[in-house]
Design a protein around this motif. Structure first.
Motif, PDB file in Angstrom:
ATOM      1  N   SER A 180     -13.437   4.999 -11.353  1.00 50.71           N
ATOM      2  CA  SER A 180     -13.445   3.763 -10.562  1.00 50.71           C
ATOM      3  C   SER A 180     -12.114   3.566  -9.847  1.00 50.71           C
ATOM      4  N   ALA A 181     -11.020   3.768 -10.570  1.00 49.89           N
ATOM      5  CA  ALA A 181      -9.699   3.603  -9.967  1.00 49.89           C
ATOM      6  C   ALA A 181      -9.505   4.586  -8.819  1.00 49.89           C
ATOM      7  N   THR A 182      -9.925   5.816  -9.021  1.00 47.51           N
ATOM      8  CA  THR A 182      -9.776   6.836  -7.979  1.00 47.51           C
ATOM      9  C   THR A 182     -10.602   6.485  -6.752  1.00 47.51           C
ATOM     10  N   LEU A 183     -11.850   6.062  -6.956  1.00 45.37           N
ATOM     11  CA  LEU A 183     -12.716   5.718  -5.826  1.00 45.37           C
ATOM     12  C   LEU A 183     -12.197   4.492  -5.077  1.00 45.37           C
ATOM     13  N   LEU A 184     -11.678   3.510  -5.813  1.00 49.79           N
ATOM     14  CA  LEU A 184     -11.112   2.327  -5.155  1.00 49.79           C
ATOM     15  C   LEU A 184      -9.887   2.714  -4.323  1.00 49.79           C
ATOM     16  N   PHE A 185      -9.039   3.564  -4.894  1.00 48.72           N
ATOM     17  CA  PHE A 185      -7.860   4.013  -4.167  1.00 48.72           C
ATOM     18  C   PHE A 185      -8.268   4.768  -2.910  1.00 48.72           C
ATOM     19  N   ARG A 186      -9.274   5.619  -3.053  1.00 52.38           N
ATOM     20  CA  ARG A 186      -9.778   6.398  -1.913  1.00 52.38           C
ATOM     21  C   ARG A 186     -10.326   5.477  -0.817  1.00 52.38           C
ATOM     22  N   ALA A 187     -10.915   4.349  -1.235  1.00 49.40           N
ATOM     23  CA  ALA A 187     -11.492   3.407  -0.277  1.00 49.40           C
ATOM     24  C   ALA A 187     -10.420   2.523   0.375  1.00 49.40           C
ATOM     25  N   GLY A 188      -9.163   2.714  -0.019  1.00 46.38           N
ATOM     26  CA  GLY A 188      -8.085   1.968   0.613  1.00 46.38           C
ATOM     27  C   GLY A 188      -7.693   0.691  -0.103  1.00 46.38           C
ATOM     28  N   VAL A 189      -8.181   0.473  -1.317  1.00 47.42           N
ATOM     29  CA  VAL A 189      -7.804  -0.727  -2.069  1.00 47.42           C
ATOM     30  C   VAL A 189      -6.348  -0.582  -2.509  1.00 47.42           C
ATOM     31  N   ASP A 190      -5.609  -1.654  -2.371  1.00 49.50           N
ATOM     32  CA  ASP A 190      -4.193  -1.675  -2.725  1.00 49.50           C
ATOM     33  C   ASP A 190      -4.006  -1.309  -4.194  1.00 49.50           C
ATOM     34  N   LEU A 191      -3.023  -0.482  -4.485  1.00 50.89           N
ATOM     35  CA  LEU A 191      -2.769  -0.012  -5.844  1.00 50.89           C
ATOM     36  C   LEU A 191      -2.499  -1.165  -6.804  1.00 50.89           C
ATOM     37  N   ASN A 192      -1.848  -2.219  -6.332  1.00 50.10           N
ATOM     38  CA  ASN A 192      -1.584  -3.364  -7.200  1.00 50.10           C
ATOM     39  C   ASN A 192      -2.880  -4.095  -7.571  1.00 50.10           C
ATOM     40  N   GLU A 193      -3.840  -4.135  -6.651  1.00 47.71           N
ATOM     41  CA  GLU A 193      -5.142  -4.734  -6.956  1.00 47.71           C
ATOM     42  C   GLU A 193      -5.882  -3.901  -8.008  1.00 47.71           C
ATOM     43  N   ILE A 194      -5.780  -2.592  -7.891  1.00 49.41           N
ATOM     44  CA  ILE A 194      -6.403  -1.706  -8.882  1.00 49.41           C
ATOM     45  C   ILE A 194      -5.739  -1.912 -10.241  1.00 49.41           C
ATOM     46  N   ARG A 195      -4.417  -2.041 -10.250  1.00 47.41           N
ATOM     47  CA  ARG A 195      -3.678  -2.314 -11.493  1.00 47.41           C
ATOM     48  C   ARG A 195      -4.199  -3.581 -12.158  1.00 47.41           C
ATOM     49  N   ASP A 250      -6.272   9.956  -9.341  1.00 44.74           N
ATOM     50  CA  ASP A 250      -6.305  11.337  -8.877  1.00 44.74           C
ATOM     51  C   ASP A 250      -6.406  11.245  -7.367  1.00 44.74           C
ATOM     52  N   VAL A 251      -5.333  11.637  -6.678  1.00 47.78           N
ATOM     53  CA  VAL A 251      -5.373  11.563  -5.225  1.00 47.78           C
ATOM     54  C   VAL A 251      -6.226  12.719  -4.725  1.00 47.78           C
ATOM     55  N   LEU A 252      -7.364  12.380  -4.148  1.00 47.12           N
ATOM     56  CA  LEU A 252      -8.304  13.388  -3.690  1.00 47.12           C
ATOM     57  C   LEU A 252      -7.767  14.102  -2.453  1.00 47.12           C
ATOM     58  N   GLU A 253      -8.259  15.320  -2.248  1.00 48.92           N
ATOM     59  CA  GLU A 253      -7.783  16.135  -1.125  1.00 48.92           C
ATOM     60  C   GLU A 253      -7.948  15.423   0.217  1.00 48.92           C
ATOM     61  N   GLY A 303      -5.190  14.408   2.954  1.00 49.86           N
ATOM     62  CA  GLY A 303      -5.343  14.743   4.368  1.00 49.86           C
ATOM     63  C   GLY A 303      -5.228  13.510   5.237  1.00 49.86           C
ATOM     64  N   GLY A 304      -5.791  12.387   4.774  1.00 48.61           N
ATOM     65  CA  GLY A 304      -5.697  11.126   5.518  1.00 48.61           C
ATOM     66  C   GLY A 304      -4.269  10.641   5.606  1.00 48.61           C
ATOM     67  N   THR A 305      -3.512  10.836   4.525  1.00 51.63           N
ATOM     68  CA  THR A 305      -2.103  10.457   4.526  1.00 51.63           C
ATOM     69  C   THR A 305      -1.339  11.289   5.544  1.00 51.63           C
ATOM     70  N   ALA A 306      -1.607  12.596   5.575  1.00 51.45           N
ATOM     71  CA  ALA A 306      -0.940  13.477   6.542  1.00 51.45           C
ATOM     72  C   ALA A 306      -1.313  13.077   7.963  1.00 51.45           C
ATOM     73  N   ALA A 307      -2.588  12.753   8.190  1.00 48.68           N
ATOM     74  CA  ALA A 307      -3.029  12.349   9.532  1.00 48.68           C
ATOM     75  C   ALA A 307      -2.352  11.044   9.955  1.00 48.68           C
ATOM     76  N   SER A 308      -2.209  10.104   9.007  1.00 51.97           N
ATOM     77  CA  SER A 308      -1.537   8.841   9.321  1.00 51.97           C
ATOM     78  C   SER A 308      -0.078   9.089   9.693  1.00 51.97           C
ATOM     79  N   MET A 309       0.572   9.972   8.945  1.00 49.16           N
ATOM     80  CA  MET A 309       1.967  10.292   9.251  1.00 49.16           C
ATOM     81  C   MET A 309       2.072  10.969  10.612  1.00 49.16           C
ATOM     82  N   ASP A 310       1.105  11.821  10.927  1.00 48.02           N
ATOM     83  CA  ASP A 310       1.065  12.485  12.229  1.00 48.02           C
ATOM     84  C   ASP A 310       0.981  11.451  13.349  1.00 48.02           C
ATOM     85  N   THR A 311       0.156  10.428  13.169  1.00 44.95           N
ATOM     86  CA  THR A 311       0.005   9.366  14.163  1.00 44.95           C
ATOM     87  C   THR A 311       1.325   8.622  14.353  1.00 44.95           C
TER      88      THR A 311
END
Length: 195
Positions: free
Chosen positions: A120-135, A152-155, A159-167
Motif C-alpha cells: 500500500s505504501a509503495t502504491l501510494l508513493f507511486r501515485a504521487g502521495v506525499d511521503l509525510n501523508e503515507i507516514r 520500494d521505489v519502482l523502476e 524513470g519519472g524522477t529522471a524525466a522530471s529532472m530532465d524537464t
C-alpha cells in the motif's frame, strides 16, 4: 471503532494472542485473544479516513454480519468488525490461512498479510502521495521509517524522477541560451533563425 457515516476508523487498541496454558491431555499450547491498549507507539493511536470504496464494502460486510448475528444460536457481541460465526475475535493464524488461500486462488506467490502495508505504501508513493501523508497513514513516528522500510521505489517512479529532472534542467538550459524563432520562408517551409 468504525464510523461508517463519517467514513473513519479510530485506532485505540489492538488484539494479541496470549498463552493461557497447555492442554494436559494433548500437550498443545492454548491461546486466547486479549485486547491491549498498549500500542507500539504514541502515533499508533489515530483516527484515519477510509476511502469511499472501503466504506461501501464495510457496509455490505455489516449487513452480512447482522444477518449472521440474527441467525446464530449464540452470539458474543464484543463489538468487533471481523468475527467468527459466533461473534468472537478471529485468531491471527486463521486470517493467515485464509490469506494463503486467497493468494493460491489468485495464482500469486505467498505473501504475509503484513506485507499489504508495504504494498500500500509503495502504491501510494507511486501515485504521487506525499511521503509525510503515507507516514501518517501507517502511523509511523518518523518519516525516515516510512522511507527506509516501506517504500520500494519502482523502476517507473525512478524513470519519472529522471524525466522530471530532465524537464527542470531543460528549462534552466533554455533560459540561458539565445531565443530560437521560426519564420515563414514564403514557400510553406520554416527557416530557423536566432534572435
Amino acid at each position: 471503532m468504525i464510523d461508517l457515516d463519517a467514513g473513519t476508523v479510530v485506532i485505540r487498541r489492538k488484539q494479541r494472542r496470549r498463552l493461557v496454558g497447555v492442554d494436559p491431555d494433548t500437550g498443545r499450547k492454548r491461546w486466547e485473544l486479549v485486547e491491549d491498549d498498549q500500542l507500539k507507539t504514541r502515533g499508533s493511536k489515530a483516527t484515519l479516513a477510509l476511502p469511499e470504496m472501503v466504506v461501501v464494502v464495510l457496509r455490505e460486510h455489516k449487513a452480512r454480519q447482522d444477518a449472521a448475528r440474527a441467525a446464530a444460536p449464540v452470539w458474543h457481541d464484543d463489538g468487533l468488525v471481523f468475527t467468527t460465526s459466533t461473534g468472537r475475535g478471529i485468531q491471527p493464524r486463521n486470517v493467515n490461512r485464509w490469506w494463503d488461500r486467497v493468494c493460491a486462488d489468485a495464482g500469486v506467490h505467498r505473501t504475509r498479510v503484513h506485507d499489504l502495508r508495504h504494498t500500500s505504501a509503495t502504491l501510494l508513493f507511486r501515485a504521487g502521495v506525499d511521503l509525510n501523508e503515507i507516514r501518517a497513514l501507517l502511523r509511523h513516528t518518523r518519516i525516515a521509517t516510512t522511507a527506509d522500510i516501506y517504500i520500494d521505489v519502482l523502476e517507473d517512479v525512478r524513470g519519472g524522477t529522471a524525466a522530471s529532472m530532465d524537464t527542470v534542467l531543460g528549462r534552466l538550459a533554455s533560459s540561458t541560451r539565445p531565443a530560437v524563432t521560426e519564420c515563414d520562408d514564403g514557400q510553406g517551409g520554416a527557416e530557423v533563425s536566432e534572435g
